[in-house]
Design a protein around this motif. Structure first.
Motif, PDB file in Angstrom:
ATOM      1  N   GLY A 150       0.793  -1.225   0.000  1.00  0.00           N
ATOM      2  CA  GLY A 150       0.000   0.000   0.000  1.00  0.00           C
ATOM      3  C   GLY A 150       0.824   1.273   0.000  1.00  0.00           C
ATOM      4  O   GLY A 150       0.273   2.373   0.049  1.00  0.00           O
ATOM      5  N   MET A 151       2.159   1.141  -0.103  1.00  0.00           N
ATOM      6  CA  MET A 151       2.983   2.359  -0.059  1.00  0.00           C
ATOM      7  C   MET A 151       2.854   3.123  -1.375  1.00  0.00           C
ATOM      8  O   MET A 151       2.553   2.561  -2.416  1.00  0.00           O
ATOM      9  N   ASP A 152       3.103   4.435  -1.275  1.00  0.00           N
ATOM     10  CA  ASP A 152       3.034   5.314  -2.448  1.00  0.00           C
ATOM     11  C   ASP A 152       4.414   5.917  -2.704  1.00  0.00           C
ATOM     12  O   ASP A 152       4.533   7.109  -2.965  1.00  0.00           O
ATOM     13  N   LEU A 153       5.443   5.071  -2.623  1.00  0.00           N
ATOM     14  CA  LEU A 153       6.827   5.562  -2.657  1.00  0.00           C
ATOM     15  C   LEU A 153       7.571   5.063  -3.883  1.00  0.00           C
ATOM     16  O   LEU A 153       7.462   3.902  -4.271  1.00  0.00           O
ATOM     17  N   LEU A 154       8.358   5.966  -4.418  1.00  0.00           N
ATOM     18  CA  LEU A 154       9.285   5.639  -5.493  1.00  0.00           C
ATOM     19  C   LEU A 154      10.298   4.599  -5.011  1.00  0.00           C
ATOM     20  O   LEU A 154      10.757   4.662  -3.868  1.00  0.00           O
ATOM     21  N   ASP A 155      10.643   3.669  -5.891  1.00  0.00           N
ATOM     22  CA  ASP A 155      11.704   2.709  -5.576  1.00  0.00           C
ATOM     23  C   ASP A 155      12.983   3.465  -5.193  1.00  0.00           C
ATOM     24  O   ASP A 155      13.383   4.408  -5.881  1.00  0.00           O
ATOM     25  N   GLY A 156      13.591   3.056  -4.087  1.00  0.00           N
ATOM     26  CA  GLY A 156      14.833   3.713  -3.654  1.00  0.00           C
ATOM     27  C   GLY A 156      14.647   4.875  -2.695  1.00  0.00           C
ATOM     28  O   GLY A 156      15.623   5.521  -2.317  1.00  0.00           O
ATOM     29  N   THR A 157      13.415   5.136  -2.294  1.00  0.00           N
ATOM     30  CA  THR A 157      13.166   6.271  -1.393  1.00  0.00           C
ATOM     31  C   THR A 157      13.870   6.074  -0.045  1.00  0.00           C
ATOM     32  O   THR A 157      13.737   5.029   0.578  1.00  0.00           O
TER      33      THR A 157
END
Lengths: 257, 257
Positions: free
Chosen positions: A124-131
């Motif tokens: 469910g995360m809304d994060l760019l890969d590598g954040t």
């Protein structure tokens, strides 16, 4: 009185989202998005997450690392308002903000502690890969969940677009789904595109463009139809293209496809 | 991959809590605690909070500024577990944590924009007076409020202690309540003391000590009785004493009072 402080990453987040375009605008909207929070030294100690498995949800504090150089803006035009109305940066979750810190609640599936490494399996995360993750905190229901909170423009979850696959895309999907590198691929694509990732000002107009979002190492190509969004092709990412797509929303002219 | 970033205060928080001892251990537990978030340049612009008044609740990200020098600990002993069990720092909201960043939800009562200054009137915060605020974000109900989240040791709000006032304290309370510098004073004292601010290891033992918490510029003196907590005296803070009390929980021997 003045204050400043140096912060550092305690972990990095691994997600299927390889570019900003297409990432859901809040956490929890696309539950098929699975990922990992991988702790880094000196924080990757089994003891540092002891007891965390008792919680169903986590807060991640993170840095909008790709936006830091751009700085902050006093006002922003939230996509929900069609890009026509300005709100103060502190009245939004805009990614262009002082200190560049974001806050997302995610579901916790498992705490992995193998070979002395620690990683948290989440969805469910809304994060760019590598954040870069700068803190991990348990979600505490009795204080974090506020029953009758009033939410201004964000009271309700966004309306979802209808998502379909062309005959070609459906065949490609069935092939890629057999590869364990792409878990829950159909649900992920549907969940991401149902948010309609286009800039808000596009939505009132006819839109003949071919769009692309990168999920895992796949490029997903799609168009707007009279009834919603149609996926026209799935293909392996071409690295150079993905890097470019990272910089801005990526319309492609139809003859590029 | 490495990452670090400099952060700065966008605001400072004004609260009745003048020392760490006595501050509720989560936000929202003492609604009578009123305070202000005062924005500082270059962030104190009316435009930066435009639209914020539509929200009933806010997230404050802040620094545990008095704990930064002490650094972080891999494990902590949460007061709820009687101080007997260790949990990982990332499985708690401990104030001794990497990057020293806290996150609290508070109720928003009003946005004040007078003489070009911006301040937010809030309640329910669990912050020391003077805490540097590093971000302000709206509480978005559909993603932040998770109905069935499981909360480990923190599933339920803490059990409240019974709070009473001695005859002397009751008279002093009635006098101080006439002063507008001490809004909702009785509720604030009752709310703070009902949390029983003593260290957890004290709770299983007979406890003859006289305790003190500082609220506004008042010292509140109290003792443990068979049935709960009794306030014995309210008096103007003696500055030297308050500063010392700041450093650690403040038992006074009875003959000091």
């Amino acid at each position: 009185m003045s204050f400043s402080n140096q912060i550092q990453a305690v972990a990095y987040c691994r997600t299927p989202y390889k570019q900003k375009f297409g990432i859901p605008r809040q956490p929890g909207l696309v539950s098929a998005a699975r990922g990992f929070v991988e702790l880094v030294p000196p924080f990757n100690q089994i003891d540092a997450v002891r007891g965390l498995e008792q919680y169903s949800h986590l807060w991640l504090l993170f840095c909008f690392h790709e936006n830091l150089a751009a700085g902050w803006k006093t006002t922003v035009r939230p996509p929900r308002l069609g890009g026509n109305e300005k709100l103060g940066v502190f009245a939004t979750r805009s990614t262009f903000r002082p200190n560049g810190i974001g806050q997302s609640v995610v579901k916790l599936h498992a705490v992995h502690t193998r070979n002395g490494k620690v990683s948290l399996e989440i969805s469910g995360m809304d994060l760019l890969d590598g954040t870069p993750i700068i803190d991990i905190k348990p979600y505490i229901p009795f204080s974090d969940s506020i029953e009758n909170a009033q939410g201004g423009i964000a009271q309700e979850a966004p309306v979802l677009a209808n998502v379909s696959f062309s005959g070609q895309a459906q065949k490609q999907l069935e092939q890629y789904q057999q590869n364990p590198a792409y878990p829950r691929l159909a649900e992920l694509i549907e969940g991401v595109l149902a948010q309609d990732p286009r800039p808000a000002y596009k939505k009132a107009k006819a839109d003949p463009k071919l769009y692309q979002v990168a999920l895992y190492d796949l490029d997903i190509l799609w168009v707007i139809t009279d009834t919603g969004i149609e996926v026209t092709e799935l293909r392996a990412s071409q690295v150079g293209k993905t890097v470019q797509a990272d910089k801005q929303p990526a319309p492609l002219s139809p003859n590029q496809s």
